[in-house]
Design a protein around this motif. Sequence first.
Motif, PDB file in Angstrom:
ATOM      1  N   GLN A   7       9.032  -1.537   3.874  1.00 57.32           N
ATOM      2  CA  GLN A   7       7.982  -1.277   4.846  1.00 57.32           C
ATOM      3  C   GLN A   7       8.073   0.162   5.344  1.00 57.32           C
ATOM      4  OE1 GLN A   7      10.201  -4.005   8.036  1.00 57.32           O
ATOM      5  NE2 GLN A   7       8.499  -2.898   8.954  1.00 57.32           N
ATOM      6  N   LEU A   8       6.917   0.686   5.728  1.00 56.18           N
ATOM      7  CA  LEU A   8       6.867   2.032   6.292  1.00 56.18           C
ATOM      8  C   LEU A   8       7.044   1.948   7.799  1.00 56.18           C
ATOM      9  CD1 LEU A   8       3.941   3.695   4.313  1.00 56.18           C
ATOM     10  CD2 LEU A   8       6.343   4.336   4.250  1.00 56.18           C
ATOM     11  N   VAL A  61       9.669  15.825   2.303  1.00 54.73           N
ATOM     12  CA  VAL A  61      10.324  14.637   2.867  1.00 54.73           C
ATOM     13  C   VAL A  61       9.351  13.456   2.866  1.00 54.73           C
ATOM     14  CG1 VAL A  61      11.296  13.612   4.954  1.00 54.73           C
ATOM     15  CG2 VAL A  61      11.957  15.922   4.282  1.00 54.73           C
ATOM     16  N   GLY A  62       8.119  13.723   3.301  1.00 54.09           N
ATOM     17  CA  GLY A  62       7.112  12.669   3.322  1.00 54.09           C
ATOM     18  C   GLY A  62       6.805  12.151   1.932  1.00 54.09           C
ATOM     19  N   ALA A  94       6.871   7.864  -1.981  1.00 52.64           N
ATOM     20  CA  ALA A  94       7.163   7.505  -3.371  1.00 52.64           C
ATOM     21  C   ALA A  94       8.130   6.329  -3.437  1.00 52.64           C
ATOM     22  CB  ALA A  94       7.748   8.717  -4.107  1.00 52.64           C
ATOM     23  N   GLU A  95       9.139   6.340  -2.581  1.00 54.62           N
ATOM     24  CA  GLU A  95      10.096   5.227  -2.532  1.00 54.62           C
ATOM     25  C   GLU A  95       9.397   3.938  -2.129  1.00 54.62           C
ATOM     26  OE1 GLU A  95      13.112   6.559   0.147  1.00 54.62           O
ATOM     27  OE2 GLU A  95      13.591   8.313  -1.075  1.00 54.62           O
ATOM     28  N   VAL A 136      10.703   5.089   5.243  1.00 52.58           N
ATOM     29  CA  VAL A 136      10.612   3.809   4.556  1.00 52.58           C
ATOM     30  C   VAL A 136      11.891   3.017   4.769  1.00 52.58           C
ATOM     31  CG1 VAL A 136      11.463   4.791   2.394  1.00 52.58           C
ATOM     32  CG2 VAL A 136      10.121   2.691   2.342  1.00 52.58           C
ATOM     33  N   SER A 137      11.735   1.742   5.048  1.00 52.87           N
ATOM     34  CA  SER A 137      12.859   0.822   5.201  1.00 52.87           C
ATOM     35  C   SER A 137      13.056   0.090   3.874  1.00 52.87           C
ATOM     36  CB  SER A 137      12.570  -0.186   6.330  1.00 52.87           C
ATOM     37  OG  SER A 137      13.592  -1.150   6.413  1.00 52.87           O
ATOM     38  N   LEU A 138      14.212   0.315   3.237  1.00 49.59           N
ATOM     39  CA  LEU A 138      14.477  -0.223   1.902  1.00 49.59           C
ATOM     40  C   LEU A 138      15.653  -1.197   1.906  1.00 49.59           C
ATOM     41  CD1 LEU A 138      14.329   3.180  -0.053  1.00 49.59           C
ATOM     42  CD2 LEU A 138      12.524   1.457   0.066  1.00 49.59           C
ATOM     43  N   PRO A 139      15.740  -2.050   0.887  1.00 46.84           N
ATOM     44  CA  PRO A 139      16.885  -2.968   0.797  1.00 46.84           C
ATOM     45  C   PRO A 139      18.180  -2.266   0.402  1.00 46.84           C
ATOM     46  CG  PRO A 139      15.436  -3.227  -1.096  1.00 46.84           C
ATOM     47  CD  PRO A 139      14.718  -2.334  -0.136  1.00 46.84           C
TER      48      PRO A 139
END
Length: 355
Positions: free
Chosen positions: A124-125, A105-106, A111-112, A231-234
Amino acid sequence: VSWLVLFGIVVMAAVRIQRFELAPGEAMAVAPRIEFAKSSTGTKVPERFRTTNGIKFVTAFGGQLSILDSVLGWIDPYVQVDTYKEHFGTSTPSTSKRLGFQAMVGAKQIAEFVAMKKLGLDVQLVMGRVVIEELVCDGAPKKNAACTNLEVGETITHLDGVATPTLTDLAAQMKGHVVGDTVELTVIPYDAQAATPDAKKAEKRTVQLMANADNPTRPIIGFVPADTRTVSLPFEVKISTTDIGGPSAGLAFALALLDELTSGNLMGASHVVATGTISEDGSVGAIGALEQKAVAVKASGADLFLVPSGQSVDEMKRARHAAGSKVTIVQVATLDEALAVLRTNGGDALSATTA
């Protein structure tokens, strides 16, 4: 006699013993495991550029053996047969499996983050909860030590009654303490069936702080935390890895995401397999079972195998022998080095994303 021999073989195949294998696994394509979707804020799904020869990641097998399997494993030069202690150390099979899934999972999250940051996207993490991955027992106090009062997999939620939802918060609460101090931790026991820790099951534990091995004046609780960052992604990214554990696919995941989100073909005409952990700064870390993975890479028909630069000389020698002359093995220390190797090997340069 023939019937007795056959009966003996059947019994040997059926009876499991305390022996465990480390054997060649399989090289698998990453792209079919990736899904993109809208984020909760409604951000559109990015354009996807599919390729016919996307990068693969590689695994090694590690199950319990029967008597017959053990005999065959000892004969096979690429199968390592371990005792229980050699395979699990001080851990247990269930704990080892859980840690492997947590590591996977980590690896996907990092990677993302690395891939999206490389493309200039807003990512951002986010720090996660404090989960115990490993206990530190060397130099531990004789009384109230973390290695005897805590368990792997537990979640620490409070220190002396103050909430510590993340590792940063826990570190802040440790300030002012000295080696030998006794603190009260609130922990939630690990529950394999629960998706999230159940606060109703919280327990109080008393722990005496021990000295950091690298800095004797610095107090520590005595555990290694799991990487629970997200991770916070768009947009939403899902990488399906059911029943696969460990962090060694990080580099392959990052390269696959870059390939799928940009025009062109990073792999060129090559059939590429990659292994290696990935850190948030893009550095590639060493992995285990390289020789066994090299056997799987050879069987997949790949011609280029990217591996971490941190592998030892002996590991590399055995991996090259196992992979054979038709597989070129190249060591890389960073994601950028991996991309440079792919370009040199005929792959396209990384282009801008259209997301």
